[in-house]
Design an enzyme around this catalytic site. Sequence first.
Site, short mmCIF file in Angstrom:
data_model
loop_
_atom_site.label_atom_id
_atom_site.label_comp_id
_atom_site.label_asym_id
_atom_site.label_seq_id
_atom_site.Cartn_x
_atom_site.Cartn_y
_atom_site.Cartn_z
N GLY A 31 0.83 -1.21 0.00
CA GLY A 31 0.00 0.00 0.00
C GLY A 31 0.86 1.25 0.00
CB ALA A 35 4.56 8.03 -9.68
CG HIS A 37 3.67 1.17 -5.60
ND1 HIS A 37 3.74 2.18 -4.69
CD2 HIS A 37 4.25 0.09 -5.02
CE1 HIS A 37 4.32 1.74 -3.58
NE2 HIS A 37 4.64 0.48 -3.75
CD GLU A 148 16.30 -3.16 -11.98
OE1 GLU A 148 16.50 -1.96 -12.30
OE2 GLU A 148 16.74 -4.12 -12.64
NE ARG A 187 10.54 2.46 5.94
CZ ARG A 187 10.23 1.19 5.69
NH1 ARG A 187 10.27 0.76 4.45
NH2 ARG A 187 9.87 0.37 6.66
#
Length: 279
Positions: A31, A35, A37, A148, A187
Amino acid sequence: MIVVRDLTDLRDRLGDWRAQGLTIGLVPTMGALHAGHLSLIDILRKRTDRVVVSIFLNPKQFDSDADLERYPRDLDSDVAQLAGQGTDLVYAPSAEEMYPQGFATTVSVAGLTDSLEGAHRQGHFIGVATVVAKLLIQCQPDAALFGEKDYQQLAVLSRLVADLDLPVEIVPGPIVREADGLALSSRNAYLSAEERQIAPKLYETLIDLAARAEAGEALAGLEAEGAATLLAAGFDHVDYLEFRDADSLEPVATLNQPTRLLAVARLGETRLLDNLPVG
Ligand code: PAF
Protein backbone atom coordinates in the site's frame (compact mmCIF):
# COMPACT_ATOMS: atom_id res chain seq x y z
CA MET A 1 -11.73 -3.03 -11.00
CA ILE A 2 -12.63 -5.70 -8.46
CA VAL A 3 -11.54 -5.48 -4.81
CA VAL A 4 -11.43 -8.77 -2.88
CA ARG A 5 -10.58 -9.22 0.78
CA ASP A 6 -10.44 -12.99 1.15
CA LEU A 7 -8.82 -15.99 -0.44
CA THR A 8 -12.01 -17.76 -1.50
CA ASP A 9 -13.11 -14.75 -3.57
CA LEU A 10 -9.61 -14.37 -4.97
CA ARG A 11 -9.51 -18.00 -6.10
CA ASP A 12 -12.98 -17.74 -7.70
CA ARG A 13 -12.06 -14.66 -9.72
CA LEU A 14 -8.64 -15.89 -10.81
CA GLY A 15 -10.09 -19.33 -11.62
CA ASP A 16 -12.60 -17.69 -14.00
CA TRP A 17 -9.80 -15.84 -15.80
CA ARG A 18 -7.64 -18.93 -16.06
CA ALA A 19 -10.56 -20.94 -17.43
CA GLN A 20 -10.79 -18.31 -20.19
CA GLY A 21 -7.09 -18.85 -20.98
CA LEU A 22 -6.06 -15.40 -19.71
CA THR A 23 -2.58 -14.81 -18.25
CA ILE A 24 -2.25 -13.15 -14.87
CA GLY A 25 0.36 -10.71 -13.54
CA LEU A 26 0.86 -9.85 -9.87
CA VAL A 27 2.32 -6.68 -8.32
CA PRO A 28 2.72 -7.27 -4.57
CA THR A 29 2.66 -4.05 -2.52
CA MET A 30 2.24 -2.90 1.06
CA GLY A 31 0.00 0.00 0.00
CA ALA A 32 0.93 3.70 0.33
CA LEU A 33 1.07 3.61 -3.45
CA HIS A 34 3.01 6.17 -5.48
CA ALA A 35 3.99 6.74 -9.11
CA GLY A 36 6.68 4.04 -8.79
CA HIS A 37 4.05 1.38 -8.11
CA LEU A 38 1.87 2.66 -10.96
CA SER A 39 4.79 2.32 -13.37
CA LEU A 40 5.22 -1.33 -12.28
CA ILE A 41 1.57 -1.95 -13.13
CA ASP A 42 2.12 -0.44 -16.60
CA ILE A 43 5.05 -2.78 -17.24
CA LEU A 44 3.02 -5.84 -16.30
CA ARG A 45 -0.06 -4.67 -18.19
CA LYS A 46 1.97 -5.05 -21.41
CA ARG A 47 2.91 -8.66 -20.58
CA THR A 48 -0.19 -10.26 -19.07
CA ASP A 49 -3.92 -10.16 -19.86
CA ARG A 50 -4.96 -9.36 -16.28
CA VAL A 51 -3.12 -7.47 -13.54
CA VAL A 52 -3.63 -8.15 -9.83
CA VAL A 53 -2.24 -5.74 -7.23
CA SER A 54 -1.98 -7.08 -3.70
CA ILE A 55 -2.07 -4.61 -0.82
CA PHE A 56 -0.95 -6.12 2.45
CA LEU A 57 1.04 -4.31 5.13
CA ASN A 58 3.00 -7.36 6.22
CA PRO A 59 3.74 -7.15 9.97
CA LYS A 60 6.23 -10.02 9.76
CA GLN A 61 8.79 -8.03 7.76
CA PHE A 62 9.06 -5.12 10.21
CA ASP A 63 11.77 -5.48 12.82
CA SER A 64 10.37 -2.72 15.00
CA ASP A 65 6.81 -2.02 16.14
CA ALA A 66 7.47 1.72 15.81
CA ASP A 67 8.40 1.32 12.13
CA LEU A 68 5.24 -0.72 11.47
CA GLU A 69 3.07 1.76 13.38
CA ARG A 70 4.22 4.78 11.41
CA TYR A 71 4.09 3.12 7.98
CA PRO A 72 1.51 5.11 5.95
CA ARG A 73 -1.77 3.25 5.32
CA ASP A 74 -4.83 4.40 3.39
CA LEU A 75 -6.59 1.60 1.51
CA ASP A 76 -9.30 3.89 0.08
CA SER A 77 -6.74 6.22 -1.46
CA ASP A 78 -4.71 3.25 -2.79
CA VAL A 79 -7.80 1.72 -4.41
CA ALA A 80 -8.77 5.12 -5.89
CA GLN A 81 -5.28 5.47 -7.42
CA LEU A 82 -5.44 2.00 -8.94
CA ALA A 83 -8.89 2.43 -10.48
CA GLY A 84 -8.46 3.41 -14.11
CA GLN A 85 -4.72 2.60 -14.06
CA GLY A 86 -4.93 -0.82 -15.71
CA THR A 87 -5.42 -2.87 -12.54
CA ASP A 88 -8.11 -5.54 -12.87
CA LEU A 89 -8.19 -6.81 -9.31
CA VAL A 90 -6.99 -5.59 -5.92
CA TYR A 91 -6.36 -8.28 -3.33
CA ALA A 92 -6.31 -6.72 0.14
CA PRO A 93 -6.39 -9.49 2.74
CA SER A 94 -6.55 -8.79 6.46
CA ALA A 95 -3.73 -9.92 8.76
CA GLU A 96 -6.06 -12.66 10.09
CA GLU A 97 -6.71 -13.89 6.55
CA MET A 98 -2.99 -14.03 5.77
CA TYR A 99 -1.84 -15.38 9.13
CA PRO A 100 -4.75 -17.24 10.73
CA GLN A 101 -4.61 -18.46 14.32
CA GLY A 102 -1.91 -21.12 14.61
CA PHE A 103 0.11 -19.96 11.58
CA ALA A 104 3.56 -21.49 12.09
CA THR A 105 5.46 -21.70 8.79
CA THR A 106 8.32 -19.48 7.69
CA VAL A 107 10.31 -19.33 4.48
CA SER A 108 13.95 -18.30 4.67
CA VAL A 109 16.52 -17.86 1.93
CA ALA A 110 20.09 -18.45 3.14
CA GLY A 111 23.24 -16.61 2.05
CA LEU A 112 21.80 -13.75 0.03
CA THR A 113 20.06 -12.44 3.14
CA ASP A 114 23.10 -12.43 5.45
CA SER A 115 24.40 -8.95 4.71
CA LEU A 116 23.21 -5.46 3.63
CA GLU A 117 19.49 -5.17 4.60
CA GLY A 118 19.62 -8.60 6.24
CA ALA A 119 22.33 -7.42 8.63
CA HIS A 120 20.44 -4.24 9.53
CA ARG A 121 16.87 -5.56 9.82
CA GLN A 122 16.57 -8.70 11.93
CA GLY A 123 14.08 -11.19 10.46
CA HIS A 124 13.12 -8.83 7.62
CA PHE A 125 13.77 -11.20 4.75
CA ILE A 126 12.09 -14.15 6.48
CA GLY A 127 8.98 -11.98 6.69
CA VAL A 128 9.27 -10.93 3.05
CA ALA A 129 9.97 -14.46 1.75
CA THR A 130 7.13 -15.94 3.80
CA VAL A 131 4.50 -13.46 2.62
CA VAL A 132 5.66 -13.47 -1.01
CA ALA A 133 5.68 -17.29 -1.10
CA LYS A 134 2.10 -17.17 0.19
CA LEU A 135 1.03 -14.49 -2.32
CA LEU A 136 2.56 -16.44 -5.22
CA ILE A 137 0.83 -19.64 -4.13
CA GLN A 138 -2.48 -17.83 -3.54
CA CYS A 139 -2.48 -15.98 -6.88
CA GLN A 140 -0.43 -18.41 -9.04
CA PRO A 141 0.47 -15.60 -11.44
CA ASP A 142 2.30 -16.11 -14.74
CA ALA A 143 4.52 -13.11 -13.91
CA ALA A 144 5.22 -11.13 -10.74
CA LEU A 145 6.90 -7.76 -10.65
CA PHE A 146 9.29 -6.44 -7.99
CA GLY A 147 11.01 -3.06 -8.09
CA GLU A 148 14.79 -2.76 -8.42
CA LYS A 149 14.85 -0.17 -5.67
CA ASP A 150 14.75 -3.08 -3.23
CA TYR A 151 17.50 -4.78 -5.20
CA GLN A 152 18.43 -7.33 -2.53
CA GLN A 153 14.75 -8.25 -2.12
CA LEU A 154 14.52 -8.84 -5.88
CA ALA A 155 17.59 -11.15 -5.71
CA VAL A 156 16.20 -13.03 -2.69
CA LEU A 157 12.78 -13.53 -4.29
CA SER A 158 14.32 -14.66 -7.60
CA ARG A 159 16.28 -17.28 -5.60
CA LEU A 160 13.12 -18.34 -3.73
CA VAL A 161 11.17 -18.85 -6.96
CA ALA A 162 14.00 -20.84 -8.55
CA ASP A 163 14.58 -22.97 -5.43
CA LEU A 164 10.89 -23.80 -4.90
CA ASP A 165 10.23 -24.40 -8.64
CA LEU A 166 7.40 -21.86 -8.60
CA PRO A 167 6.18 -21.48 -12.20
CA VAL A 168 6.27 -17.69 -12.28
CA GLU A 169 8.46 -15.25 -14.19
CA ILE A 170 10.01 -12.60 -11.93
CA VAL A 171 10.04 -9.27 -13.76
CA PRO A 172 12.31 -6.50 -12.40
CA GLY A 173 10.86 -2.96 -12.39
CA PRO A 174 13.30 -0.06 -12.93
CA ILE A 175 13.64 2.56 -10.18
CA VAL A 176 11.40 5.58 -10.67
CA ARG A 177 12.87 8.90 -9.50
CA GLU A 178 11.77 12.41 -8.64
CA ALA A 179 13.07 15.13 -10.99
CA ASP A 180 16.02 15.71 -8.61
CA GLY A 181 16.97 12.01 -8.61
CA LEU A 182 15.47 10.87 -5.29
CA ALA A 183 14.14 7.31 -5.72
CA LEU A 184 10.37 7.17 -5.11
CA SER A 185 9.48 5.42 -1.85
CA SER A 186 6.51 5.36 0.51
CA ARG A 187 8.99 6.32 3.25
CA ASN A 188 9.86 9.64 1.55
CA ALA A 189 6.67 10.96 3.19
CA TYR A 190 8.55 10.92 6.53
CA LEU A 191 11.18 13.45 5.39
CA SER A 192 11.05 16.98 6.82
CA ALA A 193 11.48 19.87 4.35
CA GLU A 194 15.12 20.16 5.36
CA GLU A 195 15.77 16.40 5.01
CA ARG A 196 14.05 16.41 1.62
CA GLN A 197 16.68 18.94 0.41
CA ILE A 198 19.51 16.62 1.46
CA ALA A 199 17.94 13.35 0.21
CA PRO A 200 18.85 13.63 -3.54
CA LYS A 201 22.55 13.74 -2.55
CA LEU A 202 22.35 9.96 -2.18
CA TYR A 203 21.66 9.37 -5.88
CA GLU A 204 24.09 12.14 -6.88
CA THR A 205 26.85 10.47 -4.86
CA LEU A 206 26.12 7.01 -6.28
CA ILE A 207 26.24 8.35 -9.84
CA ASP A 208 29.62 9.97 -9.16
CA LEU A 209 31.06 6.83 -7.52
CA ALA A 210 29.79 4.56 -10.32
CA ALA A 211 31.39 6.78 -12.98
CA ARG A 212 34.71 6.86 -11.12
CA ALA A 213 34.64 3.08 -10.61
CA GLU A 214 34.08 2.66 -14.34
CA ALA A 215 37.04 4.99 -14.95
CA GLY A 216 39.25 2.60 -12.93
CA GLU A 217 39.40 4.03 -9.38
CA ALA A 218 39.76 1.46 -6.56
CA LEU A 219 36.35 0.35 -5.24
CA ALA A 220 37.31 0.23 -1.54
CA GLY A 221 38.51 3.85 -1.62
CA LEU A 222 35.32 4.96 -3.39
CA GLU A 223 33.14 3.22 -0.78
CA ALA A 224 34.89 5.03 2.08
CA GLU A 225 34.82 8.35 0.25
CA GLY A 226 31.14 7.95 -0.65
CA ALA A 227 30.13 7.37 2.98
CA ALA A 228 32.14 10.44 4.06
CA THR A 229 30.52 12.54 1.31
CA LEU A 230 27.03 11.57 2.48
CA LEU A 231 27.80 12.41 6.12
CA ALA A 232 29.26 15.76 5.06
CA ALA A 233 26.10 16.43 3.00
CA GLY A 234 23.96 16.09 6.15
CA PHE A 235 23.01 12.40 6.35
CA ASP A 236 22.98 11.16 9.94
CA HIS A 237 24.32 7.67 9.29
CA VAL A 238 25.38 5.45 6.41
CA ASP A 239 24.24 1.85 7.07
CA TYR A 240 26.22 0.64 4.05
CA LEU A 241 27.56 1.79 0.72
CA GLU A 242 29.12 -1.10 -1.17
CA PHE A 243 29.93 -2.45 -4.58
CA ARG A 244 28.57 -5.99 -4.82
CA ASP A 245 28.33 -8.77 -7.41
CA ALA A 246 25.00 -8.05 -9.15
CA ASP A 247 23.84 -11.69 -8.87
CA SER A 248 25.38 -13.26 -5.77
CA LEU A 249 25.59 -9.93 -3.86
CA GLU A 250 29.06 -11.00 -2.66
CA PRO A 251 31.53 -8.13 -2.02
CA VAL A 252 33.73 -7.32 -5.02
CA ALA A 253 37.16 -5.71 -5.20
CA THR A 254 37.20 -5.08 -8.97
CA LEU A 255 34.67 -4.56 -11.76
CA ASN A 256 35.26 -7.95 -13.41
CA GLN A 257 31.60 -9.02 -13.24
CA PRO A 258 28.18 -7.37 -13.43
CA THR A 259 28.26 -5.13 -10.37
CA ARG A 260 25.74 -3.16 -8.34
CA LEU A 261 26.45 -0.24 -6.05
CA LEU A 262 24.02 -0.42 -3.12
CA ALA A 263 23.56 2.08 -0.31
CA VAL A 264 21.35 2.94 2.63
CA ALA A 265 21.77 6.29 4.34
CA ARG A 266 19.67 7.68 7.16
CA LEU A 267 18.10 11.08 7.57
CA GLY A 268 16.82 11.12 11.15
CA GLU A 269 14.81 7.92 11.56
CA THR A 270 14.28 7.49 7.82
CA ARG A 271 16.38 4.95 5.92
CA LEU A 272 16.78 5.86 2.25
CA LEU A 273 17.70 2.97 -0.05
CA ASP A 274 19.17 3.35 -3.50
CA ASN A 275 21.32 1.38 -5.94
CA LEU A 276 22.81 1.57 -9.42
CA PRO A 277 24.26 -0.85 -11.97
CA VAL A 278 28.00 -0.28 -12.47
CA GLY A 279 30.10 -1.13 -15.51
O1 PAF B 1 8.50 -4.42 -1.48
C1 PAF B 1 7.45 -4.48 -0.79
O2 PAF B 1 6.61 -3.59 -0.81
C2 PAF B 1 7.25 -5.68 0.13
O3 PAF B 1 8.45 -6.12 0.67
C3 PAF B 1 6.50 -6.84 -0.56
C4 PAF B 1 7.31 -7.44 -1.70
C5 PAF B 1 5.16 -6.36 -1.06
C6 PAF B 1 6.25 -7.97 0.46
O4 PAF B 1 5.48 -7.52 1.53
